[in-house]
Design a protein around this motif. Structure first.
Motif, short mmCIF file in Angstrom:
data_model
loop_
_atom_site.label_atom_id
_atom_site.label_comp_id
_atom_site.label_asym_id
_atom_site.label_seq_id
_atom_site.Cartn_x
_atom_site.Cartn_y
_atom_site.Cartn_z
N ALA A 22 0.83 -1.21 0.00
CA ALA A 22 0.00 0.00 0.00
C ALA A 22 0.87 1.25 0.00
O ALA A 22 0.56 2.23 -0.69
N GLN A 23 1.96 1.23 0.76
CA GLN A 23 2.87 2.38 0.78
C GLN A 23 3.52 2.59 -0.58
O GLN A 23 3.66 3.73 -1.04
N LEU A 24 3.91 1.52 -1.23
CA LEU A 24 4.53 1.63 -2.55
C LEU A 24 3.54 2.19 -3.57
O LEU A 24 3.89 3.07 -4.36
N LYS A 25 2.30 1.72 -3.53
CA LYS A 25 1.28 2.23 -4.44
C LYS A 25 1.03 3.72 -4.19
O LYS A 25 0.91 4.50 -5.13
N ALA A 26 0.95 4.11 -2.94
CA ALA A 26 0.73 5.52 -2.61
C ALA A 26 1.91 6.37 -3.07
O ALA A 26 1.72 7.48 -3.59
N ARG A 27 3.09 5.87 -2.88
CA ARG A 27 4.30 6.61 -3.29
C ARG A 27 4.34 6.77 -4.81
O ARG A 27 4.67 7.84 -5.32
N ILE A 28 3.98 5.72 -5.53
CA ILE A 28 3.96 5.79 -7.00
C ILE A 28 2.92 6.82 -7.45
O ILE A 28 3.19 7.65 -8.32
N ARG A 29 1.72 6.80 -6.84
CA ARG A 29 0.69 7.78 -7.18
C ARG A 29 1.18 9.21 -6.93
O ARG A 29 0.98 10.10 -7.75
N ALA A 30 1.82 9.42 -5.79
CA ALA A 30 2.33 10.75 -5.45
C ALA A 30 3.39 11.20 -6.45
O ALA A 30 3.38 12.35 -6.89
N GLU A 31 4.29 10.32 -6.82
CA GLU A 31 5.35 10.67 -7.77
C GLU A 31 4.78 10.94 -9.16
O GLU A 31 5.23 11.86 -9.85
N VAL A 32 3.79 10.15 -9.59
CA VAL A 32 3.16 10.39 -10.89
C VAL A 32 2.46 11.74 -10.87
O VAL A 32 2.59 12.52 -11.82
N PHE A 33 1.74 12.04 -9.79
CA PHE A 33 1.05 13.33 -9.70
C PHE A 33 2.06 14.47 -9.75
O PHE A 33 1.86 15.45 -10.47
N ASN A 34 3.14 14.36 -9.00
CA ASN A 34 4.16 15.42 -8.99
C ASN A 34 4.78 15.60 -10.36
O ASN A 34 5.08 16.72 -10.78
N ALA A 35 4.99 14.50 -11.09
CA ALA A 35 5.58 14.59 -12.42
C ALA A 35 4.63 15.26 -13.41
O ALA A 35 5.06 16.00 -14.29
N LEU A 36 3.32 15.05 -13.24
CA LEU A 36 2.33 15.61 -14.15
C LEU A 36 1.90 17.02 -13.78
O LEU A 36 1.33 17.74 -14.60
N ASP A 37 2.16 17.42 -12.56
CA ASP A 37 1.74 18.73 -12.08
C ASP A 37 2.51 19.83 -12.78
O ASP A 37 3.74 19.85 -12.78
N ASP A 38 1.78 20.75 -13.40
CA ASP A 38 2.40 21.85 -14.13
C ASP A 38 2.67 23.00 -13.16
O ASP A 38 1.77 23.75 -12.80
N LYS A 39 3.90 23.12 -12.72
CA LYS A 39 4.29 24.14 -11.75
C LYS A 39 4.27 25.55 -12.35
O LYS A 39 4.23 26.53 -11.63
N SER A 40 4.31 25.66 -13.68
CA SER A 40 4.34 26.98 -14.31
C SER A 40 2.95 27.61 -14.34
O SER A 40 2.83 28.82 -14.49
N GLU A 41 1.90 26.79 -14.23
CA GLU A 41 0.54 27.32 -14.23
C GLU A 41 0.18 27.84 -12.84
O GLU A 41 0.24 27.09 -11.86
#
Length: 171
Positions: A22-41
């Protein structure tokens, strides 16, 4: 010799038993979200009520060691990286805590307060905070100046009502 399917199954069971899957799945979700998050917007301004609600939730998540969920909440909501001071939040909510209540998240104390008031047969009357109303009538985002001609709203907990005391004993 074990098959690949048996090895996968054994590995999955071992990771689940330790809570690591469960921790690994949560970590993967968090990392995917951070990678997709557009910080310039630029993010829209965070209304005061949302800031307080998010902070109550973040304190609860971190207390229960849901760190990856808390990191996604912070990133997605635009919540400041540094948590708000607990005493500041309590003051904003017009809450007074006893010593035992300060060892658990404020959300536990609020829930305990409302659950115990319900045991006495009383109902709590809730009214709209204005958060879904047009911005001129809603609570202003943090840091936004008061607009001319718009009546001042009372911040959470500052309506002159008596504070309620949170007591421990709910964990």
């Amino acid at each position: 010799m074990a098959t690949v399917t048996e090895l996968k199954s054994a590995l999955k069971e071992a990771l689940e038993a330790r809570g690591a899957l469960a921790q690994l799945k949560a970590r993967i979700r968090a990392e995917v979200f951070n990678a997709l998050d557009d910080k310039s917007e630029p993010r829209p301004p965070l209304p005061r009520e949302n800031l307080l609600i998010n902070e109550l939730i973040r304190e609860y998540l971190e207390f229960n060691k849901y760190r990856y969920t808390a990191s996604v909440l912070s990133a997605e909501s635009g919540q400041p990286e540094v948590p708000l001071d607990r005493q500041f939040i309590a003051n904003e909510l017009n809450v007074v805590e006893d010593a035992s209540a300060s060892s658990v998240p404020l959300l536990y104390g609020l829930l305990s307060h409302f659950l115990s008031s319900g045991e006495k047969g009383g109902k709590v009357f809730l009214k709209s905070s204005g958060a879904s109303e047009p911005m001129d009538r809603a609570v202003r985002p943090v840091g936004e100046a008061r607009r001319p001609g718009v009546p001042e709203t009372h911040p959470a907990g500052k309506s002159g009502a008596e504070p309620f005391v949170l007591q421990g004993g709910y964990r």
